[in-house]
Design an enzyme around this catalytic site. Structure first.
Site, PDB file in Angstrom:
ATOM      1  N   LYS A  22       0.832  -1.210   0.000  1.00 34.39           N
ATOM      2  CA  LYS A  22       0.000   0.000   0.000  1.00 34.39           C
ATOM      3  C   LYS A  22       0.868   1.261   0.000  1.00 34.39           C
ATOM      4  O   LYS A  22       0.614   2.185  -0.771  1.00 34.39           O
ATOM      5  CB  LYS A  22      -0.930  -0.033   1.228  1.00 34.39           C
ATOM      6  CG  LYS A  22      -1.912   1.104   1.287  1.00 34.39           C
ATOM      7  CD  LYS A  22      -3.207   0.697   1.966  1.00 34.39           C
ATOM      8  CE  LYS A  22      -3.093   0.563   3.464  1.00 34.39           C
ATOM      9  NZ  LYS A  22      -2.965   1.869   4.152  1.00 34.39           N
ATOM     10  N   SER A  23       1.877   1.299   0.847  1.00 38.63           N
ATOM     11  CA  SER A  23       2.719   2.507   0.927  1.00 38.63           C
ATOM     12  C   SER A  23       3.400   2.790  -0.413  1.00 38.63           C
ATOM     13  O   SER A  23       3.467   3.933  -0.865  1.00 38.63           O
ATOM     14  CB  SER A  23       3.803   2.316   1.991  1.00 38.63           C
ATOM     15  OG  SER A  23       3.227   2.201   3.263  1.00 38.63           O
ATOM     16  N   ARG A  27       2.736   5.998  -3.238  1.00 40.36           N
ATOM     17  CA  ARG A  27       3.855   6.847  -3.661  1.00 40.36           C
ATOM     18  C   ARG A  27       4.092   6.743  -5.161  1.00 40.36           C
ATOM     19  O   ARG A  27       4.450   7.736  -5.800  1.00 40.36           O
ATOM     20  CB  ARG A  27       5.115   6.472  -2.862  1.00 40.36           C
ATOM     21  CG  ARG A  27       5.034   6.949  -1.400  1.00 40.36           C
ATOM     22  CD  ARG A  27       6.021   6.205  -0.515  1.00 40.36           C
ATOM     23  NE  ARG A  27       6.095   6.708   0.846  1.00 40.36           N
ATOM     24  CZ  ARG A  27       5.240   6.432   1.828  1.00 40.36           C
ATOM     25  NH1 ARG A  27       4.184   5.647   1.601  1.00 40.36           N
ATOM     26  NH2 ARG A  27       5.416   6.918   3.031  1.00 40.36           N
ATOM     27  N   GLY A  95      -5.392   7.679   5.567  1.00 38.89           N
ATOM     28  CA  GLY A  95      -4.498   8.638   6.210  1.00 38.89           C
ATOM     29  C   GLY A  95      -3.263   8.910   5.364  1.00 38.89           C
ATOM     30  O   GLY A  95      -2.760  10.036   5.323  1.00 38.89           O
ATOM     31  N   ARG A 123      -8.968  11.683  12.781  1.00 37.98           N
ATOM     32  CA  ARG A 123      -7.516  11.503  12.949  1.00 37.98           C
ATOM     33  C   ARG A 123      -6.772  12.842  12.951  1.00 37.98           C
ATOM     34  O   ARG A 123      -7.155  13.778  12.260  1.00 37.98           O
ATOM     35  CB  ARG A 123      -6.992  10.553  11.856  1.00 37.98           C
ATOM     36  CG  ARG A 123      -7.650   9.182  11.972  1.00 37.98           C
ATOM     37  CD  ARG A 123      -7.130   8.211  10.964  1.00 37.98           C
ATOM     38  NE  ARG A 123      -5.722   7.892  11.206  1.00 37.98           N
ATOM     39  CZ  ARG A 123      -5.003   7.129  10.401  1.00 37.98           C
ATOM     40  NH1 ARG A 123      -5.543   6.618   9.307  1.00 37.98           N
ATOM     41  NH2 ARG A 123      -3.746   6.882  10.676  1.00 37.98           N
ATOM     42  N   SER A 168       6.878   8.984  12.438  1.00 31.85           N
ATOM     43  CA  SER A 168       5.839   8.871  11.417  1.00 31.85           C
ATOM     44  C   SER A 168       6.397   9.075  10.022  1.00 31.85           C
ATOM     45  O   SER A 168       6.892  10.156   9.684  1.00 31.85           O
ATOM     46  CB  SER A 168       4.729   9.900  11.671  1.00 31.85           C
ATOM     47  OG  SER A 168       3.895   9.980  10.529  1.00 31.85           O
ATOM     48  N   GLN A 170       4.579   9.167   7.483  1.00 30.66           N
ATOM     49  CA  GLN A 170       3.653  10.052   6.763  1.00 30.66           C
ATOM     50  C   GLN A 170       4.063  11.506   6.953  1.00 30.66           C
ATOM     51  O   GLN A 170       4.065  12.289   5.997  1.00 30.66           O
ATOM     52  CB  GLN A 170       2.223   9.829   7.247  1.00 30.66           C
ATOM     53  CG  GLN A 170       1.695   8.450   6.856  1.00 30.66           C
ATOM     54  CD  GLN A 170       0.298   8.182   7.367  1.00 30.66           C
ATOM     55  OE1 GLN A 170      -0.263   8.968   8.131  1.00 30.66           O
ATOM     56  NE2 GLN A 170      -0.274   7.070   6.947  1.00 30.66           N
ATOM     57  N   ASP A 322       1.711  -1.313  11.848  1.00 33.77           N
ATOM     58  CA  ASP A 322       0.368  -1.696  11.403  1.00 33.77           C
ATOM     59  C   ASP A 322       0.027  -3.154  11.739  1.00 33.77           C
ATOM     60  O   ASP A 322      -1.083  -3.611  11.450  1.00 33.77           O
ATOM     61  CB  ASP A 322       0.249  -1.502   9.882  1.00 33.77           C
ATOM     62  CG  ASP A 322       0.269  -0.023   9.502  1.00 33.77           C
ATOM     63  OD1 ASP A 322      -0.110   0.815  10.350  1.00 33.77           O
ATOM     64  OD2 ASP A 322       0.665   0.284   8.365  1.00 33.77           O
ATOM     65  N   ARG A 397      -7.690  -3.393   9.573  1.00 33.70           N
ATOM     66  CA  ARG A 397      -6.760  -4.341  10.204  1.00 33.70           C
ATOM     67  C   ARG A 397      -7.361  -4.989  11.461  1.00 33.70           C
ATOM     68  O   ARG A 397      -7.039  -6.121  11.791  1.00 33.70           O
ATOM     69  CB  ARG A 397      -5.423  -3.661  10.508  1.00 33.70           C
ATOM     70  CG  ARG A 397      -4.753  -3.164   9.223  1.00 33.70           C
ATOM     71  CD  ARG A 397      -3.274  -2.943   9.351  1.00 33.70           C
ATOM     72  NE  ARG A 397      -2.801  -2.109   8.258  1.00 33.70           N
ATOM     73  CZ  ARG A 397      -2.558  -2.542   7.017  1.00 33.70           C
ATOM     74  NH1 ARG A 397      -2.734  -3.816   6.693  1.00 33.70           N
ATOM     75  NH2 ARG A 397      -2.142  -1.711   6.088  1.00 33.70           N
TER      76      ARG A 397
HETATM   77  C1  S3P Z   1       2.452   4.782   6.258  1.00 36.28           C
HETATM   78  C2  S3P Z   1       2.979   5.127   7.482  1.00 36.28           C
HETATM   79  C3  S3P Z   1       2.434   4.663   8.769  1.00 36.28           C
HETATM   80  C4  S3P Z   1       1.477   3.494   8.595  1.00 36.28           C
HETATM   81  C5  S3P Z   1       0.529   3.701   7.453  1.00 36.28           C
HETATM   82  C6  S3P Z   1       1.296   3.890   6.153  1.00 36.28           C
HETATM   83  C7  S3P Z   1       3.076   5.307   5.037  1.00 36.28           C
HETATM   84  O1  S3P Z   1       1.719   5.731   9.374  1.00 36.28           O
HETATM   85  O2  S3P Z   1       0.748   3.271   9.784  1.00 36.28           O
HETATM   86  O3  S3P Z   1      -0.344   2.599   7.329  1.00 36.28           O
HETATM   87  O4  S3P Z   1       2.790   4.795   3.935  1.00 36.28           O
HETATM   88  O5  S3P Z   1       3.881   6.250   5.140  1.00 36.28           O
HETATM   89  P1  S3P Z   1       2.469   6.797  10.328  1.00 36.28           P
HETATM   90  O6  S3P Z   1       3.405   7.557   9.510  1.00 36.28           O
HETATM   91  O7  S3P Z   1       1.356   7.672  10.864  1.00 36.28           O
HETATM   92  O8  S3P Z   1       3.100   5.978  11.414  1.00 36.28           O
END
Ligand code: S3P
Length: 443
Positions: A22-23, A27, A95, A123, A168, A170, A322, A397
């Site tokens: 997913k990440s 991107r 998120g 959030r 984080s 993110q 996660d 999850r």
């Molecule tokens: C992610 C970062 C994580 C993770 C999320 C995906 C990302 O969040 O929990 O599912 O793709 O950068 P945080 O950066 O809030 O920890």
């Protein structure tokens, strides 16, 4: 609402391929949209979260198509070339889409309104708004720094040096993405290593990213503004977060054996597999290789190894952030006490995951204590009784974790809503049932 039921099974075998990470999928679409020319993506996760990112990039001018060959093609508009979206960007449950795109919009002379579902609008976004504000980005947010919110970007944000107050990826990524358009070098300092897909993938798009270890052990990630992104081909590896669900099910079922092919085992992502090994699980990596700059392996899991409770060192937390819900299911079946701490970030995920895991496990007959940022699970060495209806609070999850526990609990486990599973693992039920699980709709 889509309630689901998971019943005990004694057979769990086969080879599967879980969907793309997913990440990396998010991107690849975002960076492709910021490059000039065609980026081709194979193995993209076609889950709702990633589709929300694709839709947002389209609304801002990128052309994104999926071929009948399953390949996604992104025709980017170039750094600084995004157009102002006419409509609100609907981020759904995601998120990652929201926070990374706040950075992307922040580095453009455009304004965009972000909104999301009942989980996402709870959030915290202040963690991204604070550093971006220092870069000159403006916000109009709902109370408490939440969605819906409007971002007013800047054509040339100020470069920033920022030490992350929370671990984080993110937040790190949002700052770096705004920094791509800044005059000068933006530097994000992280004390705890979080997933590094932004750094790695920007390099694949031809952007120089410098990573330095500081005297105190923290890492400084530096990106100079104004570098063009070159389109490229991305092969998205399997998602280790998704693979963890069949991996834990296999761990818990006597005689099980599964092979999960082509999983990203980047050491900032694979903590759950090390944690399962610490419990005594038979989890191995085979055919380890590097694909598209990421460590990839086939994960082979055999069931029935005796599991013993353990204490997890909190340094492992960011690398399995996660995966705590599903790891907790394994801990609940181990003999003795498993202690997990440093879990404060679990409270601000798609749900308060610490609370949802604790309540769900208690309802299934598990003895545990929940602290502010910790969870202590006392297992008996046998699966718990089950027989509960577990609330999932729009959290994919939590939903998948309890369906995994239902594969071994004495009595079936129901979840109130399996719909959010579509955000990250659309074929979860099918893949699990093909291996031997018995997960079904409740009519
Ligand atoms: C992610 C970062 C994580 C993770 C999320 C995906 C990302 O969040 O929990 O599912 O793709 O950068 P945080 O950066 O809030 O920890």
């Amino acid at each position: 609402m889509k309630p689901l039921l998971s019943k005990k099974t004694s057979y769990f075998k086969g080879a599967s391929k879980v969907p793309g990470d997913k990440s990396i999928s998010h991107r690849s679409l975002m960076f492709g949209a910021l490059a000039v020319g065609e980026t081709i993506i194979s193995g993209l996760l076609e889950g709702e979260d990633v589709l929300a990112t694709a839709q947002a990039m389209r609304q801002m001018g990128a052309e994104i198509t999926r071929g009948s060959d399953g390949l996604w093609r992104v025709h980017g508009v170039g750094l600084g070339g995004l157009k102002q979206p006419e409509e609100t960007l609907d981020m759904g449950n995601s998120g990652t889409s929201t926070r990374l795109l706040m950075g992307v919009v922040g580095g453009h002379n455009i304004e965009a309104r972000f909104d999301g579902d009942a989980s996402l609008t709870k959030r915290p976004m202040k963690r991204v708004m604070d550093p971006l504000s220092e870069m000159g980005v403006e916000f109009e947010a709902s109370e408490g720094g939440r969605l819906p919110l409007t971002v007013k970007g800047s054509a040339q944000p100020l470069a920033l040096e920022y030490r992350l107050p929370v671990a984080s990826a993110q937040v790190k990524s949002a700052i770096m993405l705004a920094g791509l358009n800044a005059r000068g070098t933006t530097c994000v300092i992280e004390e705890k290593p979080t997933r590094d897909h932004t750094e790695k993938m920007l390099k694949a798009f031809g952007v120089d990213v410098d990573v330095e270890t500081l005297d105190d052990g923290a890492q400084a990630i530096k990106v100079k503004g104004g570098q063009d992104l070159q389109p490229c081909a991305i092969d998205v590896p399997g998602d280790p977060s998704s693979a963890a669900f069949p991996a834990v099910a296999a761990t818990l079922i006597d005689g099980a054996e599964v092979r999960l092919a082509g999983i990203c085992v980047n050491d900032r992502r694979d903590g759950v597999y090390r944690a399962l090994q610490a419990l005594g699980a038979d989890v191995r990596y085979e055919h380890q290789r590097i694909e598209g700059g990421e460590d990839v392996a086939d994960i082979v899991v055999k069931g029935g190894a005796p599991l013993k409770g353990c204490t997890l060192d909190p340094v492992i937390v960011p690398s399995m952030i996660d995966e705590f819900p599903v790891f907790a299911m394994a801990a609940a079946c181990a003999e003795g006490t498993t202690y997990m701490s440093g879990l404060e970030e679990l409270r601000v995920k798609e749900s308060d995951r610490l609370l949802m895991v604790a309540e769900g496990l208690k309802a299934c007959g598990v003895n545990l204590e929940m602290g502010e940022d910790s969870l202590t699970i006392h297992g008996t060495g046998q699966p718990p009784k089950g027989g509960a209806r577990v609330e999932t609070a729009l959290d994919h999850r939590i939903a998948m974790a309890f369906l995994v526990l239902g594969c071994v609990s004495d009595e079936p486990i129901e979840i109130d809503d399996g719909a959010p599973i579509q955000t990250s693992f659309p074929n979860f039920v099918k893949l699990m049932n093909e291996l031997g699980a018995e997960i079904e709709d409740i009519k």
